[in-house]
Design a protein around this motif. Structure first.
Motif, PDB file in Angstrom:
ATOM      1  N   ASP A   1      76.407  41.915  33.440  1.00 22.59           N
ATOM      2  CA  ASP A   1      76.454  43.077  32.364  1.00 22.59           C
ATOM      3  C   ASP A   1      77.845  43.722  32.305  1.00 22.59           C
TER       4      ASP A   1
ATOM      5  N   ARG B   1      62.445  40.979  65.978  1.00 18.75           N
ATOM      6  CA  ARG B   1      62.539  41.388  64.571  1.00 18.75           C
ATOM      7  C   ARG B   1      63.963  41.251  64.181  1.00 18.75           C
TER       8      ARG B   1
ATOM      9  N   SER C   1      65.183  42.540  33.125  1.00 19.65           N
ATOM     10  CA  SER C   1      65.974  42.708  34.550  1.00 19.65           C
ATOM     11  C   SER C   1      64.939  43.186  35.508  1.00 19.65           C
TER      12      SER C   1
ATOM     13  N   HIS D   1      70.745  49.290  56.140  1.00 17.28           N
ATOM     14  CA  HIS D   1      71.096  48.538  54.816  1.00 17.28           C
ATOM     15  C   HIS D   1      71.313  49.661  53.874  1.00 17.28           C
ATOM     16  N   LYS D   2      71.084  50.877  54.055  1.00 14.04           N
ATOM     17  CA  LYS D   2      71.018  51.808  53.212  1.00 14.04           C
ATOM     18  C   LYS D   2      72.219  52.762  53.223  1.00 14.04           C
TER      19      LYS D   2
ATOM     20  N   ARG E   1      77.781  41.330  59.616  1.00 10.38           N
ATOM     21  CA  ARG E   1      77.075  40.067  60.076  1.00 10.38           C
ATOM     22  C   ARG E   1      76.754  40.203  61.521  1.00 10.38           C
TER      23      ARG E   1
ATOM     24  N   ARG F   1      64.481  45.231  27.845  1.00  5.41           N
ATOM     25  CA  ARG F   1      65.386  45.867  26.697  1.00  5.41           C
ATOM     26  C   ARG F   1      65.693  44.938  25.776  1.00  5.41           C
TER      27      ARG F   1
ATOM     28  N   THR G   1      70.923  50.850  39.304  1.00  4.96           N
ATOM     29  CA  THR G   1      70.969  51.481  38.102  1.00  4.96           C
ATOM     30  C   THR G   1      70.825  53.087  38.536  1.00  4.96           C
TER      31      THR G   1
ATOM     32  N   ALA H   1      74.492  38.475  66.213  1.00  7.67           N
ATOM     33  CA  ALA H   1      74.189  40.201  66.427  1.00  7.67           C
ATOM     34  C   ALA H   1      73.328  40.644  67.720  1.00  7.67           C
TER      35      ALA H   1
ATOM     36  N   LEU I   1      72.714  46.640  33.719  1.00  5.30           N
ATOM     37  CA  LEU I   1      71.636  46.463  34.843  1.00  5.30           C
ATOM     38  C   LEU I   1      72.106  45.075  35.796  1.00  5.30           C
TER      39      LEU I   1
ATOM     40  N   LYS J   1      66.226  41.604  27.017  1.00  4.58           N
ATOM     41  CA  LYS J   1      66.638  41.075  28.311  1.00  4.58           C
ATOM     42  C   LYS J   1      65.963  41.598  29.342  1.00  4.58           C
TER      43      LYS J   1
ATOM     44  N   SER K   1      67.667  38.744  61.099  1.00  4.54           N
ATOM     45  CA  SER K   1      68.914  38.942  60.544  1.00  4.54           C
ATOM     46  C   SER K   1      70.181  38.312  61.150  1.00  4.54           C
TER      47      SER K   1
ATOM     48  N   VAL L   1      75.351  44.853  63.261  1.00  4.83           N
ATOM     49  CA  VAL L   1      74.313  45.636  63.047  1.00  4.83           C
ATOM     50  C   VAL L   1      73.064  44.646  62.513  1.00  4.83           C
ATOM     51  N   PHE L   2      71.751  45.219  62.585  1.00  5.46           N
ATOM     52  CA  PHE L   2      70.516  44.707  61.778  1.00  5.46           C
ATOM     53  C   PHE L   2      70.333  45.406  60.605  1.00  5.46           C
ATOM     54  N   LEU L   3      70.641  44.668  59.626  1.00  3.04           N
ATOM     55  CA  LEU L   3      70.743  45.586  58.424  1.00  3.04           C
ATOM     56  C   LEU L   3      69.355  45.886  57.941  1.00  3.04           C
ATOM     57  N   ASN L   4      68.165  45.134  58.466  1.00  5.12           N
ATOM     58  CA  ASN L   4      66.910  45.278  57.975  1.00  5.12           C
ATOM     59  C   ASN L   4      66.059  46.222  59.063  1.00  5.12           C
ATOM     60  N   LEU L   5      66.594  46.676  59.869  1.00  7.16           N
ATOM     61  CA  LEU L   5      66.071  47.694  61.042  1.00  7.16           C
ATOM     62  C   LEU L   5      66.514  48.990  60.707  1.00  7.16           C
TER      63      LEU L   5
ATOM     64  N   GLN M   1      75.548  53.082  27.682  1.00  9.28           N
ATOM     65  CA  GLN M   1      75.141  51.695  28.571  1.00  9.28           C
ATOM     66  C   GLN M   1      74.510  52.097  29.756  1.00  9.28           C
ATOM     67  N   VAL M   2      73.808  51.206  29.987  1.00 11.94           N
ATOM     68  CA  VAL M   2      73.138  51.224  31.543  1.00 11.94           C
ATOM     69  C   VAL M   2      73.171  49.960  31.921  1.00 11.94           C
TER      70      VAL M   2
ATOM     71  N   LYS N   1      80.862  41.814  31.264  1.00 14.87           N
ATOM     72  CA  LYS N   1      80.898  41.377  29.683  1.00 14.87           C
ATOM     73  C   LYS N   1      81.840  42.769  29.268  1.00 14.87           C
TER      74      LYS N   1
END
Lengths: 354, 486
Positions: free
Chosen positions: B75, A223, A5, B385-386, B340, A351, B55, A231, B71, A3, A227, B343-347, B68-69, B78
């Motif tokens: 996964d 920039r 990932s 985005h964090k 959407r 894995r 992860t 916005a 990924l 696997k 996105s 905000v600007f998620l990448n800034l 299990q982890v 399942k």
């Protein structure tokens, strides 16, 4: 069962940079050695060629074009807009510079001629880009297609001029203009075909573009466009104006590169395909190799220029593999460079499952 | 009861932010575990690790005694683990039916009836042949729910997904959850609403700054005690009082006259709506999701074209000016879909605030606004985005704190916010109104609309079917009006 990932990771910059350089160098070596063996060449000689290419001062002739052009493209791409028309914008920039230098009285005035030519080159590049973005924002026409198509218009426009009304009197029928006045030529470094003035200007522009994109509200908003246009609009800024501005700057910088080509390298206008020479397309790669970070553009321009020199070097002299092979080798090297970026950004987990 | 799933000593960090710190948790079958915590406490990260979206840096998950982890969500699926998240995970270009079919991995014709039966049971009116991008945020959330429940999961992770459902729908959803539990499934219920946790769960885990700070039996714990554990020493702002009911003599600052708006297919989405907001007034707009509220507020802010009618702002016709010009004259918008449009998620947080600010903003002001809104982590250089959903919403809201609006059009402004932050927002809006500002509050939370609004407008099928003074109507009457014409 195996696997695989792929997980996104964020490494600090002081790890990313050495990591990417290491991977790129290893990739270079692997592809060079493999190619050498296939074509019955001594890998040692090829590597010497490669190292020499990276140390050859002729790279600055290419950096002079790639740096400003890719810098401009990184502005458009940061906004999520596809400017594929740097080639054409270089060509019309060259056309603009030639016009001022050759056909206006400004051309014979020292300093003024150079500055006026380059300013007009900026303007021509910007105008060429604006046409495409206006179609995009007001009529929803895909800018990638229009910019690409406009490259050909630029080519043929210049071809028309050099075959027709602008053809020089002392050129023995060749499709080119007369030489531009001496006052308008930028001094080359002795023995080479580049000039230091546009290089320093480009470095200065690099810093300015960085400050613009990362420190000013308008730049940050450009920039942000990638996105969401909505916005941006909802933050009280006209997304239409921003998109036009981003494209305009992008085209202007390519136009500048075209202008310097006339003032430094050609010193006259030649057919379109000879001015652009595909460098506008290569600049797209330069921009992406830098991950659209203006500060990294000089580095990626240097890298690509070196490989350009290398591809010329292995076509002649003791190796002489020919154009097609040279291009294939260069292609492989770029592929590996992109792989290095992927590895820097993602972790790959293997894995085994029973 | 047997342990279905064990979370063992899991830690996760994002750059220099520690999201989860050594978390261990057992989930038995037939159990509903509530994970309670303020915005940014690590709840969603835990859910995403269980669902294979992240992860863990350390630790693992044990399913049926096996380590299990996960990924990927595939996964996790399942093993019968399914998540409904606070941000709908649907493909915009595909239809409702196609999305669900993709998720369940079953052919379209086999699930067609199941979905329709499901939607009917919940009394949700959505055409399953319509593409996702035509649905409102809340409608997407319904589809997300349907998708998860139709998968008949063994472990269902509900990540803040119920927050804005109408009470009746919430109860139905809860019944569905019970059905899963009855067949030995289990549920992790992630929320920042203490009453919800108490009402729906059997056990409550409280998270704060990435650690478990308390574990309680839902029957043996009071709301106040939970609140204390959840927020630590943070003082809770006093419940906002109703804006003073001073007789409003001023003219309407925002006037909507007979507006007709069409949706993407040329169907009438908003029909003959007339509404005005006076200075110093909060007008609540309520209704079952998908009755034209989204279209109406997008029209007011300029994202949609007006087919007929007129919008006036301070007497000036703004019907056809673009959104950015409306904002420049003081008409602000808290968007329906914060991710959407907000905000600007990448800034970074600082870059977002800089874009929102109409005037030049000083470096110090970033830190001020971050601490005022309690954005976690309190670092202006962090990319948006964090951030967790609640904290993203706080970034969206920063625009009304750093600018000087005249009118605020807000769509569910307190959605996804924890108690502390939503009170801050509610009190800010009420204070804003008491100082002469005006608010048009679109809310799917009737209590919120009633608590803040001076007048309440009810929307149904694209029309405003009634406007009531807040003193003249109560919650149950409002609910009756909402469904009467639906």
């Amino acid at each position: 069962m195996l696997k695989i990932s792929i997980i996104k990771r964020e490494l600090p910059l002081h790890i990313i940079i050495p990591l990417r350089i290491t991977i790129a160098v290893i990739g270079l070596l692997i592809s060079i050695v493999t190619a050498s063996l296939i074509f019955n060449q001594d890998p040692g000689t090829t590597i010497t060629f490669l190292v020499n290419s990276f140390l050859d001062l002729n790279i600055f002739r290419y950096i002079s074009v790639f740096l400003p052009t890719a810098l401009g493209l990184s502005i458009a791409y940061s906004a999520g807009l596809w400017n594929l028309g740097a080639e054409g914008q270089i060509v019309v920039g060259a056309m603009g510079a030639t016009f001022i230098a050759l056909f206006t009285p400004l051309g014979t005035i020292e300093y003024v001629g150079v500055i006026a030519s380059l300013l007009f080159a900026f303007a021509m590049g910007a105008i060429w880009a604006i046409a495409a973005i206006v179609l995009k924002v007001y009529f929803g026409i895909n800018e990638a297609l229009t910019t690409l198509m406009m490259n050909y218009i630029a080519y043929y426009l210049v071809d028309y001029l050099v075959y027709g009304p602008w053809r020089g009197r002392g050129v023995y029928g060749y499709p080119e203009t007369d030489m531009i006045p001496i006052q308008c030529r930028l001094q080359r470094v002795a023995g080479y075909s580049f000039s230091l003035y546009p290089l320093f200007t480009s470095l200065l522009l690099t810093i300015l573009v960085f400050l613009f994109l990362y420190r000013t509200r308008i730049g940050i908003s450009i920039r942000a466009l990638s996105s969401s246009f909505r916005a941006v609009e909802l933050s009280g800024i006209s997304s239409t104006k921003l998109a036009i501005l981003a494209f305009m700057l992008s085209g202007a910088l390519a136009g500048f590169a075209g202008g310097t080509e006339v003032l430094v390298y050609h010193r006259k206008l030649v057919p379109g395909a000879k001015i652009g020479a595909g460098m506008g397309y290569t600049s797209i790669m330069v921009a992406w190799l830098s991950s659209l970070n203006p500060v990294a553009v000089p580095l990626s321009a240097y890298y690509v220029s070196s490989l350009y020199i290398f591809s010329l070097a292995i076509q002649i002299g003791s190796i002489n593999v020919g154009d097609a092979i040279a291009r294939a080798v260069i292609g492989t090297i770029f592929l590996l460079t992109i792989v290095s970026e992927f590895i820097a950004r993602y972790r790959i987990i293997l894995r085994f499952r029973g | 009861m047997s342990n279905v799933i064990r979370v063992v000593e899991i830690s996760k960090r994002f750059g220099d932010i520690i999201a989860l710190d050594n978390i261990s948790l057992n989930i038995s079958s037939g159990e509903i575990v509530a994970v309670l915590g303020e915005n940014g406490s690590g709840k969603s990260t835990l859910a995403k690790i269980l669902y294979g979206l992240y992860t863990p840096d350390r630790g693992y998950i044990e399913v049926n005694g096996k380590q299990q982890v996960f990924l990927s969500p595939a996964d996790a699926k399942k093993y019968g683990i399914v998540m409904v998240s606070q941000r709908p995970q649907l493909i915009d270009e595909l239809t409702v039916l196609e999305n669900i079919s993709l998720f369940l991995n079953k052919p379209l014709n086999k699930i067609y009836n199941d979905i329709n039966i499901f939607l009917q049971e919940f009394n949700i009116r959505i055409n399953i042949a319509s593409p996702i991008h035509t649905l409102s945020y809340t409608e997407r959330q319904y589809i997300e729910m349907a998708k998860a429940l139709l998968a008949r999961p063994r472990l269902l992770i509900v990540d803040e997904a119920t927050t804005y459902l109408p009470q009746s729908m919430k109860i139905k959803f809860f019944e569905m959850m019970k059905r899963i539990v009855a067949t030995n499934g289990s549920i992790i219920f992630i929320t920042h609403k203490i009453p919800e946790a108490l009402e729906f769960s059997t056990r409550i885990i409280v998270l704060r700054r990435g650690r478990i700070v308390g574990e309680f039996d839902s029957n043996n714990i009071s709301l106040d005690e939970l609140r204390r554990v959840m927020f630590g020493e943070t003082a809770i702002i006093q419940t906002t009082k109703q804006a003073q009911d001073i007789p409003i003599i001023k003219d309407a600052i925002l006037k909507i006259n007979n507006v007709l708006v069409e949706d993407e297919y040329g169907k009438k989405a908003v029909e003959n709506v007339s509404l005005d907001v006076k200075q110093g007034e909060i007008v609540g707009v309520v209704g079952i999701a998908g009755n034209g509220q989204r279209e109406l507020c997008e029209t007011i802010i300029g994202l949609r074209k007006v087919k007929k009618g007129q919008i006036l702002f301070e007497g000036r016709d703004i019907t056809h000016i673009p959104p950015n010009k409306r904002i420049a004259i003081g008409l602000y918008y808290i968007p329906e879909d914060p991710f959407r449009d907000g905000v600007f998620l990448n800034l970074t947080v600082a870059e977002n605030i800089k874009i929102f600010s109409q005037r030049k903003i000083e470096r110090k002001a970033f830190q001020d606004i971050i601490s005022k809104l309690n954005i976690i982590p309190a670092n202006p250089g962090v990319k948006v985005h964090k951030l967790s959903g609640g904290n993203v919403q706080k970034v969206v809201l920063s625009r009304i704190f750093i600018n000087i609006p005249k009118v605020i059009v807000a769509y569910n402004p307190t959605r996804m916010l924890d108690e502390y932050s939503s009170r801050l927002v509610a009190s800010t809006l009420t204070k804003f109104a008491s100082l002469g500002g005006s608010v048009l509050l679109f809310s799917e939370d009737l209590d919120e609309a009633l608590a803040m609004g001076n007048r309440i407008a009810v929307m149904s099928r694209g029309k405003v079917i009634g406007i009531y003074n807040y003193t003249a109507i109560n919650r149950s009457e409002l609910e009756k009006v909402m469904v009467a014409y639906a």
